[in-house]
Design a protein around this motif. Sequence first.
Motif, short mmCIF file in Angstrom:
data_model
loop_
_atom_site.label_atom_id
_atom_site.label_comp_id
_atom_site.label_asym_id
_atom_site.label_seq_id
_atom_site.Cartn_x
_atom_site.Cartn_y
_atom_site.Cartn_z
N ALA A 294 17.35 34.14 -65.99
CA ALA A 294 17.53 34.51 -67.30
C ALA A 294 17.34 33.59 -68.24
O ALA A 294 16.65 33.71 -69.49
CB ALA A 294 19.09 35.03 -67.66
N LEU A 295 17.97 32.22 -68.28
CA LEU A 295 17.64 31.11 -69.06
C LEU A 295 16.05 30.63 -68.98
O LEU A 295 15.73 30.46 -70.16
CB LEU A 295 18.22 29.79 -68.66
N GLY A 296 15.37 31.00 -68.03
CA GLY A 296 14.04 30.51 -67.88
C GLY A 296 13.17 31.58 -68.74
O GLY A 296 12.37 31.02 -69.65
N MET A 297 13.66 32.93 -68.85
CA MET A 297 12.93 33.84 -69.61
C MET A 297 13.39 33.86 -71.17
O MET A 297 12.55 33.92 -71.92
CB MET A 297 13.32 35.46 -69.09
N LEU A 298 14.49 33.38 -71.29
CA LEU A 298 15.01 33.38 -72.53
C LEU A 298 14.58 32.21 -73.53
O LEU A 298 14.30 31.99 -74.62
CB LEU A 298 16.53 33.61 -72.78
N LEU A 299 15.00 31.03 -72.76
CA LEU A 299 14.92 29.63 -73.39
C LEU A 299 13.85 28.64 -72.91
O LEU A 299 13.63 27.92 -73.56
CB LEU A 299 16.11 29.07 -73.50
#
Length: 72
Positions: A12-17
């Motif tokens: 999720a962090l990779g996709m969002l940020l």
Amino acid sequence: WCALWFAALAAALGMLLGARCAAVPAAELLVFAWYYAKTKRAFGGITGDTAGAFVQLAELAALAAQVVTLMV
């Protein structure tokens, strides 16, 4: 379950940020996978001493991941 939630967090962090933010949770996940396999094979499971060593290794991996992503 904790490892699955942690992997979901890293994704999720990779996709969002971006990939830089996913580097620390990914490094932590890799350290945990190595630690679990190593303690299972060498000691038959996790002990208090190995858990303390894991905390130290996880902190070093997080710091190394932050340094590497800032340099790139």
